[in-house]
Design a protein around this motif. Structure first.
Motif, mmCIF file in Angstrom:
data_model
loop_
_atom_site.group_PDB
_atom_site.id
_atom_site.type_symbol
_atom_site.label_atom_id
_atom_site.label_comp_id
_atom_site.label_asym_id
_atom_site.label_seq_id
_atom_site.Cartn_x
_atom_site.Cartn_y
_atom_site.Cartn_z
ATOM 1 N N SER A 1 -61.007 11.164 -39.228
ATOM 2 C CA SER A 1 -61.702 11.198 -40.513
ATOM 3 C C SER A 1 -60.953 10.538 -41.668
ATOM 4 C CB SER A 1 -62.034 12.649 -40.885
ATOM 5 O OG SER A 1 -60.839 13.380 -40.948
ATOM 6 N N THR A 2 -59.684 10.201 -41.480
ATOM 7 C CA THR A 2 -58.964 9.510 -42.565
ATOM 8 C C THR A 2 -58.024 8.448 -41.984
ATOM 9 O OG1 THR A 2 -57.005 10.948 -42.572
ATOM 10 C CG2 THR A 2 -58.853 11.631 -43.988
ATOM 11 N N GLY A 3 -57.655 7.533 -42.848
ATOM 12 C CA GLY A 3 -56.689 6.513 -42.447
ATOM 13 C C GLY A 3 -55.312 7.111 -42.226
ATOM 14 N N SER A 4 -54.970 8.114 -43.004
ATOM 15 C CA SER A 4 -53.655 8.756 -42.815
ATOM 16 C C SER A 4 -53.577 9.390 -41.437
ATOM 17 C CB SER A 4 -53.414 9.817 -43.896
ATOM 18 O OG SER A 4 -53.375 9.217 -45.168
ATOM 19 N N ALA A 5 -54.661 10.041 -41.006
ATOM 20 C CA ALA A 5 -54.671 10.652 -39.663
ATOM 21 C C ALA A 5 -54.563 9.574 -38.600
ATOM 22 C CB ALA A 5 -55.944 11.473 -39.461
ATOM 23 N N ALA A 6 -55.280 8.454 -38.797
ATOM 24 C CA ALA A 6 -55.209 7.355 -37.822
ATOM 25 C C ALA A 6 -53.767 6.851 -37.713
ATOM 26 C CB ALA A 6 -56.147 6.221 -38.230
ATOM 27 N N ASN A 7 -53.127 6.656 -38.848
ATOM 28 C CA ASN A 7 -51.748 6.153 -38.838
ATOM 29 C C ASN A 7 -50.787 7.151 -38.192
ATOM 30 O OD1 ASN A 7 -52.423 3.790 -40.130
ATOM 31 N ND2 ASN A 7 -51.807 4.468 -42.169
ATOM 32 N N ALA A 8 -50.870 8.394 -38.630
ATOM 33 C CA ALA A 8 -49.895 9.386 -38.162
ATOM 34 C C ALA A 8 -50.067 9.644 -36.666
ATOM 35 C CB ALA A 8 -50.050 10.679 -38.964
ATOM 36 N N ALA B 1 -44.972 0.454 -47.553
ATOM 37 C CA ALA B 1 -46.044 0.836 -46.616
ATOM 38 C C ALA B 1 -46.694 2.155 -47.019
ATOM 39 C CB ALA B 1 -45.491 0.939 -45.210
ATOM 40 N N HIS B 2 -47.986 2.211 -46.804
ATOM 41 C CA HIS B 2 -48.732 3.442 -47.095
ATOM 42 C C HIS B 2 -48.115 4.622 -46.339
ATOM 43 C CE1 HIS B 2 -52.407 6.031 -47.413
ATOM 44 N NE2 HIS B 2 -52.579 5.357 -48.529
ATOM 45 N N ILE B 3 -47.692 4.398 -45.090
ATOM 46 C CA ILE B 3 -47.105 5.501 -44.313
ATOM 47 C C ILE B 3 -45.841 6.025 -44.972
ATOM 48 C CG2 ILE B 3 -48.055 4.796 -42.071
ATOM 49 C CD1 ILE B 3 -45.200 3.701 -41.420
ATOM 50 N N ASP C 1 -47.355 6.910 -49.293
ATOM 51 C CA ASP C 1 -48.601 7.566 -49.713
ATOM 52 C C ASP C 1 -49.215 8.517 -48.702
ATOM 53 O OD1 ASP C 1 -49.234 6.415 -52.388
ATOM 54 O OD2 ASP C 1 -49.020 4.548 -51.285
ATOM 55 N N GLU C 2 -48.435 8.991 -47.749
ATOM 56 C CA GLU C 2 -49.047 9.894 -46.762
ATOM 57 C C GLU C 2 -48.348 11.243 -46.709
ATOM 58 O OE1 GLU C 2 -49.884 7.611 -43.151
ATOM 59 O OE2 GLU C 2 -51.224 6.311 -44.304
ATOM 60 N N CYS C 3 -47.623 11.558 -47.745
ATOM 61 C CA CYS C 3 -47.099 12.909 -47.937
ATOM 62 C C CYS C 3 -46.318 13.416 -46.722
ATOM 63 C CB CYS C 3 -48.272 13.851 -48.250
ATOM 64 S SG CYS C 3 -47.772 15.445 -48.918
ATOM 65 N N THR D 1 -51.574 -6.052 -46.538
ATOM 66 C CA THR D 1 -50.499 -5.183 -47.020
ATOM 67 C C THR D 1 -50.936 -4.432 -48.270
ATOM 68 O OG1 THR D 1 -49.477 -6.702 -48.592
ATOM 69 C CG2 THR D 1 -48.826 -6.942 -46.280
ATOM 70 N N GLU D 2 -50.126 -3.461 -48.617
ATOM 71 C CA GLU D 2 -50.391 -2.651 -49.810
ATOM 72 C C GLU D 2 -50.302 -3.489 -51.078
ATOM 73 O OE1 GLU D 2 -48.592 -1.946 -47.233
ATOM 74 O OE2 GLU D 2 -49.444 -0.079 -46.476
ATOM 75 N N LEU D 3 -49.629 -4.636 -51.013
ATOM 76 C CA LEU D 3 -49.543 -5.501 -52.194
ATOM 77 C C LEU D 3 -50.609 -6.590 -52.174
ATOM 78 C CD1 LEU D 3 -45.723 -5.773 -52.966
ATOM 79 C CD2 LEU D 3 -47.373 -4.020 -53.594
ATOM 80 N N MET E 1 -50.368 -1.435 -36.189
ATOM 81 C CA MET E 1 -50.897 -2.118 -37.367
ATOM 82 C C MET E 1 -51.753 -1.132 -38.158
ATOM 83 S SD MET E 1 -53.319 -5.519 -37.595
ATOM 84 C CE MET E 1 -51.988 -6.719 -37.438
ATOM 85 N N ASP E 2 -51.391 -0.937 -39.439
ATOM 86 C CA ASP E 2 -52.227 -0.151 -40.337
ATOM 87 C C ASP E 2 -53.305 -1.089 -40.881
ATOM 88 O OD1 ASP E 2 -53.451 1.096 -42.446
ATOM 89 O OD2 ASP E 2 -51.600 1.789 -43.411
ATOM 90 N N GLY E 3 -54.491 -0.980 -40.302
ATOM 91 C CA GLY E 3 -55.592 -1.856 -40.706
ATOM 92 C C GLY E 3 -56.599 -1.163 -41.592
ATOM 93 N N ALA E 4 -56.104 -0.439 -42.576
ATOM 94 C CA ALA E 4 -57.040 0.186 -43.531
ATOM 95 C C ALA E 4 -57.939 -0.888 -44.141
ATOM 96 C CB ALA E 4 -56.276 0.928 -44.620
ATOM 97 N N ARG E 5 -57.374 -2.104 -44.293
ATOM 98 C CA ARG E 5 -58.150 -3.245 -44.821
ATOM 99 C C ARG E 5 -58.166 -4.379 -43.791
ATOM 100 N NH1 ARG E 5 -55.312 -1.101 -49.236
ATOM 101 N NH2 ARG E 5 -56.752 -0.063 -50.681
ATOM 102 N N PHE E 6 -58.342 -3.976 -42.539
ATOM 103 C CA PHE E 6 -58.333 -4.939 -41.427
ATOM 104 C C PHE E 6 -59.408 -6.009 -41.622
ATOM 105 C CE2 PHE E 6 -59.429 -6.249 -37.066
ATOM 106 C CZ PHE E 6 -58.176 -6.478 -36.524
HETATM 107 C C1 PLP Z 1 -52.723 0.596 -46.558
HETATM 108 C C2 PLP Z 1 -53.440 1.894 -46.405
HETATM 109 N N1 PLP Z 1 -53.352 2.565 -45.256
HETATM 110 C C3 PLP Z 1 -54.022 3.696 -45.028
HETATM 111 C C4 PLP Z 1 -54.841 4.242 -46.000
HETATM 112 C C5 PLP Z 1 -55.671 5.429 -45.622
HETATM 113 O O1 PLP Z 1 -55.662 6.462 -46.424
HETATM 114 P P1 PLP Z 1 -56.635 7.724 -46.392
HETATM 115 O O2 PLP Z 1 -55.896 8.758 -45.626
HETATM 116 O O3 PLP Z 1 -56.777 8.028 -47.823
HETATM 117 O O4 PLP Z 1 -57.915 7.375 -45.712
HETATM 118 C C6 PLP Z 1 -54.931 3.621 -47.253
HETATM 119 C C7 PLP Z 1 -55.724 4.205 -48.352
HETATM 120 O O5 PLP Z 1 -55.465 4.041 -49.501
HETATM 121 C C8 PLP Z 1 -54.219 2.408 -47.446
HETATM 122 O O6 PLP Z 1 -54.285 1.745 -48.619
#
Ligand code: PLP
Length: 366
Positions: free
Chosen positions: A80-87, A106-108, A111-113, A165-167, A192-197
């Motif tokens: 349900s979230t990108g953070s869950a997909a990454n982790a 990196a978001h990981i 920004d993923e607490c 990338t985040e930038l 690969m973190d493809g939140a914006r793949f």
């Molecule tokens: C690069 C990147 N990865 C992953 C995410 C996924 O985050 P979320 O857990 O908010 O869906 C984000 C969201 O801002 C992002 O910018």
């Protein structure tokens, strides 16, 4: 603990003015709703009964569809979230005594607490430098071999890159392949973190296979929520042997959705008829239009032309305040004092861009 913010608010960023009922948006691509095609697909699968937990027909069908798109047999896990997909992705590649090498931005990492550390049972995130949000290959080479076999140190286990990338920059196919080669030589998994793949894919004009497994990527977080879905991202495993472990990890993480068909319907609609690419092209085009307009205005200094749908730069405090007063929302002062980030989405229209430009021009001229 101080005040808690769901926006990731710094001292001065968009959250300060959240009370506005209708924010005008450049804070994030997830300010947008979902594409009508996605909503229609959710409604369409709301008929009758379906087996739960991903055993429904739609979820099964999706495995085939994603495999076809990636030109290889893959295993797809919806979350349900990108953070869950990454982790979850990182947890399948990294033991608790391992390390994940990623860019410092990196978001990981930022920004993923601590979710990657939590899901991996304590693996260490090692931050690599590199210009414009992309990791430096020489630094990666050094870290990929650091203290291997020494029981006093975490063991390099995986690498995570964000595309885009985040930038707001993109790795070229050659750059991904070079990172993939380092991973292969050192025996590390590549995530690969493809939140914006889709934004990256549309900008590079390559195939999904070329941007992933053909360049050495083992596991992909395939974002969808930011680009037209409602609330689903996918883990795509190119190494199918990781699938059974990930199945248990997803359930353990509370990410095995019982009514999975609603998630599958979203991804299917997202991929059908190139919706993901059409949406991404719109977002990317609007970022370009913002850049074209903003770069001519005194008091605005943008870092570089956008490669995807994110713009970074600086604006005078007068312009920032003027935009906020007019209801525009965007991050500022979060990365560094004075730094502004503008993000476009599939829902951004030329008129939205013109609106913002008109305010910036008017304030700059005062
Ligand atoms: C690069 C990147 N990865 C992953 C995410 C996924 O985050 P979320 O857990 O908010 O869906 C984000 C969201 O801002 C992002 O910018």
């Amino acid at each position: 603990m101080g005040q808690v913010s769901n926006s990731g608010a710094g001292v001065r960023d968009y959250a300060g003015a959240m009370a506005s009922t209708r924010p005008r948006g450049f804070a994030s691509d997830n300010m947008a709703g979902a594409s009508p095609e996605v909503i229609a697909a959710i409604a369409a699968c709301n008929m009758g009964l379906a087996l739960p937990y991903g055993n429904d027909e739609l979820s099964q069908r999706l495995q085939r569809k994603v495999s076809d798109i990636f030109e290889r047999e893959v295993s797809v896990f919806l979350v349900s979230t990108g953070s869950a997909a990454n982790a979850l992705s990182l947890a399948t590649l990294t033991p608790p005594w391992g390390s994940v090498l990623s860019h410092v931005e990196a978001h990981i990492n930022r920004d993923e607490c601590g979710a990657p550390e939590f899901y991996t049972n304590g693996a260490k995130l090692v931050q690599l430098p590199g210009p414009q949000g992309k990791m430096d290959l020489a630094a990666l080479k050094v870290q990929s071999r650091r203290m291997v076999g020494d029981v006093h140190s975490v063991q390099p286990s995986s690498v995570s890159i964000s595309q885009a990338t985040e930038l707001g920059t993109l790795y070229s196919l050659e750059e991904i392949a070079a990172i993939g080669a380092v991973c292969r030589e050192a025996g590390l998994g590549l995530h690969m973190d493809g939140a914006r793949f889709a934004n990256a894919l549309a900008a590079l004009g390559c195939s999904p296979a070329e941007m992933t497994w053909k360049a050495g990527v083992d596991v992909l977080s395939l974002g969808a929520t930011k680009n037209g879905a409602l609330n689903v991202d996918a883990v795509v495993l190119f190494k199918k042997e990781l699938a059974s472990e990930l199945a248990f990890r997803r359930k353990r993480a509370g990410q095995l959705n019982s009514k999975m068909r609603f998630l599958a319907a979203q991804i299917e609609a997202y991929l059908d008829n190139d919706l993901w690419l059409r949406n991404a092209r719109q977002a990317n085009a609007m970022a370009k239009a913002l850049w074209e307009g903003l770069k001519l205005i005194p008091g605005v200094k943008l870092d570089r032309a956008p490669e995807g749908n994110i713009l970074f730069g600086r604006m005078s405090a007068k312009i920032v305040d003027g935009l906020l007063a007019q209801g525009f929302r965007f991050y500022y002062d979060r990365w560094e004092p004075g730094v502004v980030r503008l993000v476009t989405s599939f829902a951004t229209e030329q008129a939205d861009v013109e609106d913002l430009l008109a305010v910036v021009r008017a304030v700059a001229a005062q």
